[in-house]
Design a protein around this motif. Structure first.
Motif, PDB file in Angstrom:
ATOM      1  N   VAL A   6       0.901  -1.052   0.040  1.00 54.91           N
ATOM      2  CA  VAL A   6      -0.222   0.088  -0.139  1.00 54.91           C
ATOM      3  C   VAL A   6       0.937   1.240  -0.103  1.00 54.91           C
ATOM      4  CG1 VAL A   6      -1.951  -0.948   1.141  1.00 54.91           C
ATOM      5  CG2 VAL A   6      -0.193   0.138   2.448  1.00 54.91           C
ATOM      6  N   GLU A   7       0.519   2.328  -0.482  1.00 50.92           N
ATOM      7  CA  GLU A   7       1.178   3.541  -0.503  1.00 50.92           C
ATOM      8  C   GLU A   7       1.192   4.228   0.720  1.00 50.92           C
ATOM      9  OE1 GLU A   7      -0.818   5.781  -3.457  1.00 50.92           O
ATOM     10  OE2 GLU A   7       0.188   4.575  -5.201  1.00 50.92           O
ATOM     11  N   ARG A   8       0.061   3.979   1.653  1.00 48.22           N
ATOM     12  CA  ARG A   8      -0.120   4.781   3.010  1.00 48.22           C
ATOM     13  C   ARG A   8       0.091   3.618   4.039  1.00 48.22           C
ATOM     14  NH1 ARG A   8      -2.362   7.552  -0.832  1.00 48.22           N
ATOM     15  NH2 ARG A   8      -4.358   6.740  -0.532  1.00 48.22           N
ATOM     16  N   GLY A  38     -17.841  -2.461  10.108  1.00 47.66           N
ATOM     17  CA  GLY A  38     -18.934  -2.573   8.800  1.00 47.66           C
ATOM     18  C   GLY A  38     -18.220  -2.058   7.778  1.00 47.66           C
ATOM     19  N   VAL A  39     -16.788  -1.226   7.684  1.00 49.63           N
ATOM     20  CA  VAL A  39     -16.497  -0.561   6.541  1.00 49.63           C
ATOM     21  C   VAL A  39     -16.291  -1.622   5.673  1.00 49.63           C
ATOM     22  CG1 VAL A  39     -14.277  -0.964   7.798  1.00 49.63           C
ATOM     23  CG2 VAL A  39     -14.749   0.999   5.957  1.00 49.63           C
ATOM     24  N   LYS A  40     -16.250  -1.393   4.346  1.00 47.11           N
ATOM     25  CA  LYS A  40     -15.811  -2.648   3.047  1.00 47.11           C
ATOM     26  C   LYS A  40     -14.499  -2.655   3.074  1.00 47.11           C
ATOM     27  CE  LYS A  40     -19.863  -2.001   0.213  1.00 47.11           C
ATOM     28  NZ  LYS A  40     -20.546  -1.500  -1.007  1.00 47.11           N
ATOM     29  N   LEU A  41     -13.989  -3.580   2.831  1.00 50.81           N
ATOM     30  CA  LEU A  41     -12.654  -3.956   2.755  1.00 50.81           C
ATOM     31  C   LEU A  41     -12.026  -3.046   1.618  1.00 50.81           C
ATOM     32  CD1 LEU A  41      -9.784  -5.325   3.218  1.00 50.81           C
ATOM     33  CD2 LEU A  41     -10.658  -7.142   1.880  1.00 50.81           C
ATOM     34  N   SER A  42     -12.665  -2.950   0.394  1.00 54.66           N
ATOM     35  CA  SER A  42     -12.386  -2.161  -0.371  1.00 54.66           C
ATOM     36  C   SER A  42     -12.339  -0.849  -0.207  1.00 54.66           C
ATOM     37  CB  SER A  42     -13.427  -2.183  -1.784  1.00 54.66           C
ATOM     38  OG  SER A  42     -14.554  -1.955  -1.271  1.00 54.66           O
ATOM     39  N   GLU A  43     -12.824  -0.097   0.747  1.00 59.28           N
ATOM     40  CA  GLU A  43     -12.798   1.224   1.231  1.00 59.28           C
ATOM     41  C   GLU A  43     -11.490   1.317   1.914  1.00 59.28           C
ATOM     42  OE1 GLU A  43     -16.319   3.423   2.939  1.00 59.28           O
ATOM     43  OE2 GLU A  43     -17.264   1.334   2.946  1.00 59.28           O
ATOM     44  N   ALA A  85      -3.938   1.085  -1.736  1.00 60.36           N
ATOM     45  CA  ALA A  85      -3.604  -0.268  -2.394  1.00 60.36           C
ATOM     46  C   ALA A  85      -3.782  -0.541  -3.933  1.00 60.36           C
ATOM     47  CB  ALA A  85      -4.339  -1.437  -1.679  1.00 60.36           C
ATOM     48  N   LYS A  86      -2.813  -0.690  -4.795  1.00 59.40           N
ATOM     49  CA  LYS A  86      -2.861  -0.650  -6.009  1.00 59.40           C
ATOM     50  C   LYS A  86      -2.687  -2.324  -6.471  1.00 59.40           C
ATOM     51  CE  LYS A  86      -2.908   3.746  -7.387  1.00 59.40           C
ATOM     52  NZ  LYS A  86      -1.828   4.560  -6.642  1.00 59.40           N
ATOM     53  N   ILE A 106      -2.937  -7.165   5.900  1.00 53.15           N
ATOM     54  CA  ILE A 106      -1.819  -7.210   5.084  1.00 53.15           C
ATOM     55  C   ILE A 106      -2.139  -7.344   3.721  1.00 53.15           C
ATOM     56  CG2 ILE A 106       0.428  -8.329   4.697  1.00 53.15           C
ATOM     57  CD1 ILE A 106       0.007  -9.642   7.705  1.00 53.15           C
ATOM     58  N   VAL A 107      -1.522  -6.599   2.879  1.00 46.68           N
ATOM     59  CA  VAL A 107      -1.914  -6.305   1.487  1.00 46.68           C
ATOM     60  C   VAL A 107      -0.926  -7.082   0.617  1.00 46.68           C
ATOM     61  CG1 VAL A 107      -2.802  -4.674  -0.333  1.00 46.68           C
ATOM     62  CG2 VAL A 107      -3.362  -4.215   2.013  1.00 46.68           C
ATOM     63  N   PHE A 108      -1.266  -8.002  -0.355  1.00 47.85           N
ATOM     64  CA  PHE A 108      -0.176  -8.712  -1.161  1.00 47.85           C
ATOM     65  C   PHE A 108      -0.775  -8.046  -2.756  1.00 47.85           C
ATOM     66  CE2 PHE A 108      -1.035 -11.852   2.231  1.00 47.85           C
ATOM     67  CZ  PHE A 108       0.291 -11.408   2.713  1.00 47.85           C
ATOM     68  N   ASN A 109       0.116  -7.514  -3.610  1.00 40.97           N
ATOM     69  CA  ASN A 109      -0.035  -6.920  -4.633  1.00 40.97           C
ATOM     70  C   ASN A 109      -0.002  -8.125  -5.778  1.00 40.97           C
ATOM     71  OD1 ASN A 109       2.540  -7.017  -5.700  1.00 40.97           O
ATOM     72  ND2 ASN A 109       2.625  -5.127  -5.421  1.00 40.97           N
ATOM     73  N   LYS A 110       0.036  -7.933  -7.022  1.00 36.01           N
ATOM     74  CA  LYS A 110      -0.193  -8.951  -8.062  1.00 36.01           C
ATOM     75  C   LYS A 110       1.237  -9.640  -8.293  1.00 36.01           C
ATOM     76  CE  LYS A 110       0.788  -5.841 -11.980  1.00 36.01           C
ATOM     77  NZ  LYS A 110       2.246  -5.735 -11.534  1.00 36.01           N
TER      78      LYS A 110
END
Ligand SMILES: Cc1cc2nc3c(=O)[nH]c(=O)nc-3n(C[C@H](O)[C@H](O)[C@H](O)COP(=O)(O)O)c2cc1C
Ligand code: SF4
Length: 382
Positions: A228-230, A239-244, A251-252, A288-292
């Motif tokens: 992620v950038e930040r 209840g926040v959406k994961l996409s938000e 995240a890109k 934890i975010v994983f990119n392509k």
């Protein structure tokens, strides 16, 4: 030092001592009722209703009781409690004092993650200052250090280590509120739970219950890391959406997201619009975010190696199970075992979920099953 990055200022600012002042204007059982009415659930992972736990502790007849703040924060990818302890310590200590008043405890302990040695002197200074406050009840705070074992975040392993024994989970019941530190009634809550209690006492149960979803009231603090950038510590309404969350953290090209730390679940793209809340995507502390470009087999191996290392070894399903899962995935990688063999590993996961003694062994199947399900082609058929 980092501060909370809030999507909406929900919990907001807090004046030191204000939560405790509000609590002292009530009877102990009224404080507990406030928490029950607020719908607050523990922020340490399991989501047990906080007010109910406090009522069980208050109902114990033993006059010697203690409150413990679980600051072991060993879940990989979690660092929100560290930020609360450094930047918002007044909320945490007030929350502990409110708990002590509500349940009738005289001692309060912060059990600090063994790796957080850089925080010791600042925390001790804050606690010493708190101990000098003139309170209308007897209450003394002190610090206890962990020694770096992940399992010591589990409440009974934590208590055993404070008792001077090997840090290993115990069978329940009896629960810590019945027989905990020094075999006396002990209330264990997460750092964020205590901080949230302070806000609830100031703003009221209705305010808190008006935020979030039916089953998940209020807000939640997340540690966001990976691609992620930040990266950082963020507060969102339950209840926040994961996409938000992903959009907010920058995240890109995201391939998948580990929600709830290593012991949580891996979420693939088609599920990003699901809400994060109890009963939905687990609202643990870590995202934890994983990119392509990430190799999910390597990710899974890394997680299994962690669990194999951290298993306390006390019960067979976890001690042998984590070893066999790691061994199995290594063999599948080398082409030495078939997909049929993989199905046996899935059965092993079911056994671990049902029969491991504590949450560590019960959760190892979460990342295993979800990552393999999400990336079958990449892991099994490449
Ligand atoms: C392996 C394992 C590690 C845990 N680590 C933590 C931790 O670092 N911090 C925490 O608050 N709870 C942790 N827990 C959960 C605690 O056992 C306990 O449920 C929690 O501290 C209760 O607080 P809460 O009701 O405020 O959530 C862990 C549980 C397990 C099984
Ligand atoms: S599940 Fe794992 S960590 Fe928990 S008691 Fe059993 S061996 Fe120890």
């Amino acid at each position: 030092m980092s501060t909370l990055k809030e999507k909406k200022v929900v919990l907001g600012s807090y004046t030191a001592g204000s939560g405790l002042k509000a609590a002292l204007a009530m009877k102990p059982n009224e404080v507990i009722q406030q928490l029950i009415d607020s719908g607050l659930r523990g922020r340490g992972g399991a989501g047990f209703p906080t007010g109910l736990k406090w009522r069980f502790a208050a109902n114990q007849k033993d006059p010697v009781k203690s409150v413990i703040c679980n600051a072991d924060e060993g879940e990989p990818g979690t660092f929100k409690d560290r930020v609360l302890l450094i930047d918002h310590i007044e909320k945490v200590l007030d929350g502990m004092a409110i708990a002590a008043y509500a349940i009738g405890a005289k001692e309060g302990y912060i059990y600090l993650r063994g790796e957080y040695t850089h925080m010791i002197s600042a925390l001790e200074a804050q606690m010493e200052k708190y101990n000098k406050k003139k309170l209308p009840f007897e209450f003394r705070l002190s610090l206890r250090m962990g020694a770096g074992a992940y399992v010591c975040g589990e409440e009974f392993a934590l208590i055993e280590s404070m008792n001077g024994n090997r840090g290993e989970p115990r069978n329940k019941p009896p629960f810590p509120v019945q027989k905990g530190y020094l075999e006396k009634p002990t209330l264990v809550n997460n750092v964020e739970t205590y901080a949230t209690v302070s806000h609830i006492l100031v703003k009221g149960a209705d305010w808190f219950a008006g935020l979030g979803t039916d089953k998940s009231k209020g807000t939640k603090i997340f540690s966001i890391s990976g691609d992620v950038e930040r990266p950082g510590v963020y507060e969102f309404e339950m209840g926040v959406k994961l996409s938000e969350i992903l959009e907010f953290a920058g995240a890109k090209d995201t391939k998948s997201v580990q929600v709830g730390g290593f012991s949580g679940i891996n979420v693939a793209k088609d599920q990003f619009d699901r809400p994060v809340a109890f009963g939905e995507l687990p609202p643990g502390g870590s995202i934890i975010v994983f990119n392509k470009d990430r190799d999910m087999l390597k990710v899974l191996k890394n997680m299994l190696e962690f669990f194999e290392e951290e298993s306390c070894g006390q019960c067979t399903p976890c001690r042998e199970g984590t070893y066999q899962l790691l061994k199995g995935i290594n063999m599948i990688e080398r082409g030495e075992k078939s997909v049929k063999y993989f199905k046996e590993l899935v059965t092993l996961c079911e056994v671990m979920k049902d029969s491991a003694k504590c949450g560590l062994g019960q959760s190892v199947p979460n990342p295993f099953l979800s990552i393999v399900e999400n990336f079958k082609d990449e892991i099994l058929y490449k």
